[in-house]
Design a protein around this motif. Structure first.
Motif, PDB file in Angstrom:
ATOM      1  N   MET A 289       0.853  -1.207   0.000  1.00 22.76           N
ATOM      2  CA  MET A 289       0.000   0.000   0.000  1.00 22.76           C
ATOM      3  C   MET A 289       0.883   1.250   0.000  1.00 22.76           C
ATOM      4  SD  MET A 289      -3.050  -0.920  -0.081  1.00 22.76           S
ATOM      5  CE  MET A 289      -3.481  -2.601  -0.333  1.00 22.76           C
TER       6      MET A 289
ATOM      7  N   ALA B  15       0.425   1.462  -3.844  1.00 19.51           N
ATOM      8  CA  ALA B  15      -0.949   1.923  -4.015  1.00 19.51           C
ATOM      9  C   ALA B  15      -1.077   3.438  -3.849  1.00 19.51           C
ATOM     10  CB  ALA B  15      -1.865   1.213  -3.029  1.00 19.51           C
TER      11      ALA B  15
ATOM     12  N   VAL C 273      -0.976   6.856   4.344  1.00 17.52           N
ATOM     13  CA  VAL C 273      -1.139   5.491   4.882  1.00 17.52           C
ATOM     14  C   VAL C 273      -0.805   5.498   6.371  1.00 17.52           C
ATOM     15  CG1 VAL C 273      -0.308   3.095   4.729  1.00 17.52           C
ATOM     16  CG2 VAL C 273      -0.609   4.445   2.633  1.00 17.52           C
TER      17      VAL C 273
ATOM     18  N   PRO D 202     -10.359   4.956   3.067  1.00 21.35           N
ATOM     19  CA  PRO D 202      -9.076   4.459   2.569  1.00 21.35           C
ATOM     20  C   PRO D 202      -8.096   5.605   2.289  1.00 21.35           C
ATOM     21  CG  PRO D 202     -10.909   3.552   1.294  1.00 21.35           C
ATOM     22  CD  PRO D 202     -11.480   4.607   2.187  1.00 21.35           C
TER      23      PRO D 202
ATOM     24  N   VAL E  38      -5.593   5.427   0.316  1.00 16.96           N
ATOM     25  CA  VAL E  38      -5.044   5.309  -1.050  1.00 16.96           C
ATOM     26  C   VAL E  38      -6.216   5.058  -2.003  1.00 16.96           C
ATOM     27  CG1 VAL E  38      -2.796   4.398  -0.319  1.00 16.96           C
ATOM     28  CG2 VAL E  38      -4.666   2.799  -0.780  1.00 16.96           C
TER      29      VAL E  38
ATOM     30  N   ALA F  21      -5.191   0.279  -4.830  1.00 19.98           N
ATOM     31  CA  ALA F  21      -5.090  -0.649  -3.697  1.00 19.98           C
ATOM     32  C   ALA F  21      -5.363  -2.082  -4.158  1.00 19.98           C
ATOM     33  CB  ALA F  21      -6.073  -0.256  -2.597  1.00 19.98           C
TER      34      ALA F  21
END
Ligand SMILES: Cc1cc2nc3c(=O)[nH]c(=O)nc-3n(C[C@H](O)[C@H](O)[C@H](O)COP(=O)(O)OP(=O)(O)OC[C@H]3O[C@@H](n4cnc5c(N)ncnc54)[C@H](O)[C@@H]3O)c2cc1C
Length: 379
Positions: A317, A321, A330, A363, A365, A370
Motif C-alpha cells: 500500500m 498503491a 497510509v 481508505p 489510497v 489498492a
C-alpha cells in the motif's frame, strides 16, 4: 563442552554472545568482528512494548536513554503517544559485551572470509567449532521483493536548548520527496539532538550530500541555533514487499541471525526486538550444534514470515498503491488508532481484530491502486 563461534559482532551477534555469557557461562564461546570495536556505528531504538519483560534480561544494563512517550506529526494529525521509547548506542553495547565476556572470548579486527557449519576461515587460518552462527549483517536478498528505508542521521550539539523533550518518531509534515519522507528526532539531552532524514523509497540510492543539507536546515529551525555535528550514521534498510522465504534459506547449513537471517520487522526494518528474542532463545537450547541451530532459526524465520504477511500487504500500500507524494497518508491513517494497537504493530504481534481496525475507515489510497497492489501481494 560445545564450542560456538559467532561471526559478526554487530547487534545480533553481540546480543547472542551476551545471552550465552549470562545464561550458559560454561559454553566455549568466541565472538569475531572485523572492526576494532563491537557494534559498529549505530543508534538502536525500540518501543518499551517491543521487548517482553521475560526476555529483558538480555539487554539489562545497556539501555542508555529512555523517554516515557513519543510523538508523531502528519499534515492532518499530531499526537503524543504514551508508549515509552529507548535507545542504545554502539559504544554502550560494546562496553556491555566487554564486561560480560572474557577478553579471550572476543576477537576484533578479524575479517572472516567464509563460514561453514563447523569452521570459520580468516587470514590466519581456520577455527573449528560445533556451532557457527552467521551474524555478519545484511547480505543480498535476491529471493525477496524489496523496497528501501534509507536515511542519514546526525548527532548535533547546540549552544542553546533545542526545545524538544520527547522523541519524534515520524514528522511527515516535511516536503515529500523520493517516496514517503519523514524526519526522526531523538532529544538526547536539552542541547543534543539526533536528527534523521528518512525516505521509504523504491530505490536504495542515497544522496548523502542532499540529506545533510536538509538536516542542516531542520536543525536551524529548532530553537538551538547553529549546531556542531558530533557524529553521523546512515542506513539503507530492506522493506519486504514479498518473496520466497524457502529460497532465502535453501541449501544452507549455517544458522543465521540478524538481518542475514531475515529477522527484522517487515515494515520498519527494526531488528532489535527479534535480536533480543533470538538471543534469549539461543540460551535455552540443549543442543548447541550448527545443525540444531540452523533448524531452530530457519523454522522460526519461516514461521515469522507467515505470521507477518499482513505487514507485506501494508508495505505494498505504501510503496505501490499510494499516489506519488501521498504515501504519508497510509501512516497518517494508521495513527488514528489506540496506543495498544500501535504497540502491537511495532512489536509485530497484531491480532486479527487489530488488522481489521487498521484496514477500516476512509481508505488512505485510491481503491483501484489498492486492488492492484493487493493482487500483486497475493501473487
Ligand atoms: C544507522 C542504522 C540505524 C538503525 N537503527 C535501528 C533502530 O533504531 N532500531 C532497530 O531495531 N533497528 C535499527 N537499524 C536496523 C538494524 O537493526 C541494524 O542494521 C542492526 O545493526 C542489524 O543487526 P545485525 O546483527 O544483523 O547486523 P550488524 O549490526 O550490521 O552487525 C554485523 C556485524 O558483522 C560484522 N561483519 C560483517 N562482515 C564481516 C566479516 N566478513 N568478518 C567479520 N565481521 C564481519 C560487521 O562489521 C558488523 O559489526 C538500524 C540500522 C542502521 C544502519
Amino acid at each position: 563442552m560445545s564450542r560456538i563461534v559467532i561471526a559478526g559482532g554487530g547487534l545480533s551477534g553481540c546480543l547472542a554472545a551476551l545471552a550465552i555469557a549470562r545464561r550458559l557461562p560454561n559454553v566455549d564461546l568466541l565472538l569475531m568482528e572485523q572492526g576494532d570495536t563491537l557494534g559498529g556505528n549505530h543508534t538502536w531504538s525500540f518501543f518499551d512494548s517491543d521487548v517482553p519483560p521475560e526476555i529483558r534480561w538480555v539487554i539489562e544494563g545497556i539501555v542508555a536513554s529512555h523517554w516515557p512517550a513519543h510523538e508523531v506529526h502528519f499534515p492532518r494529525r499530531s499526537r503524543t503517544i504514551d508508549i515509552g521509547y529507548s535507545s542504545i548506542r554502539s559504544t554502550e553495547l560494546d562496553q556491555a559485551v566487554r564486561a560480560a565476556l572474557r577478553p579471550d572470548q572476543i576477537r576484533l579486527n578479524a575479517r572472516i572470509h567464509a563460514v561453514d557449519a563447523n569452521s570459520v576461515s580468516l587470514d590466519g587460518g581456520t577455527i573449528a567449532a560445533d556451532a557457527v552462527i552467521d551474524a555478519r549483517g545484511p547480505a543480498a536478498m535476491p529471493d525477496l521483493d524489496l523496497g528501501w528505508q534509507k536515511f542519514v542521521g546526525q548527532y548535533l550539539r547546540f549552544d542553546r536548548p533545542h526545545g524538544l523533550t520527547l522523541p519524534v518518531i515520524m514528522d511527515a509534515t516535511v516536503e515529500q520527496i523520493d517516496g514517503y519522507r519523514f524526519v526522526y528526532q531523538l532529544p538526547i539531552s536539552p542541547t543534543e539532538l539526533l536528527i534523521e532524514d528518512t525516505y521509504y523509497s523504491p530505490t536504495p540510492a542515497l544522496d548523502q550530500v542532499a540529506l545533510r543539507a536538509r538536516i542542516e536546515r531542520l536543525a536551524l529551525a529548532t530553537g538551538g541555533g547553529s549546531p556542531e555535528v558530533v557524529s553521523e550514521e546512515s542506513g539503507v534498510l530492506p522493506i519486504v514487499l514479498g518473496g520466497d522465504v524457502d529460497a532465502f534459506w535453501q541449501n544452507g547449513t549455517v544458522p543465521r541471525l540478524g538481518l542475514r537471517g531475515g529477522f527484522f520487522h517487515p515494515t520498519t526494518s527494526y531488528s532489535f526486538p527479534d535480536a533480543v528474542a533470538n538471543a534469549a532463545l539461543l540460551s535455552e537450547q540443549g543442543e548447541l550444534t550448527s545443525e540444531a541451530l540452523y533448524r531452530l532459526y530457519r523454522n522460526r524465520s519461516e514461521r515469522l514470515w507467515q505470521e507477518r504477511s499482513f505487514f507485506r500487504i501494508l508495505n505494498r500500500m505504501l510503496f505501490e498503491a499510494a499516489e506519488p507524494g501521498q504515501a504519508y497518508r497510509v501512516l497518517e491513517h494508521f495513527y488514528r488508532l489506540p496506543p495498544a494497537i500501535i504497540a502491537r504493530f511495532y512489536a509485530a504481534h497484531l491480532s486479527g481484530v487489530d488488522k481489521m481496525r487498521i484496514l477500516t475507515g476512509k481508505p488512505p489510497v485510491p481503491i483501484g491502486r489498492a486492488i492492484t497492489a493487493l493482487r500483486r501481494s497475493a501473487a
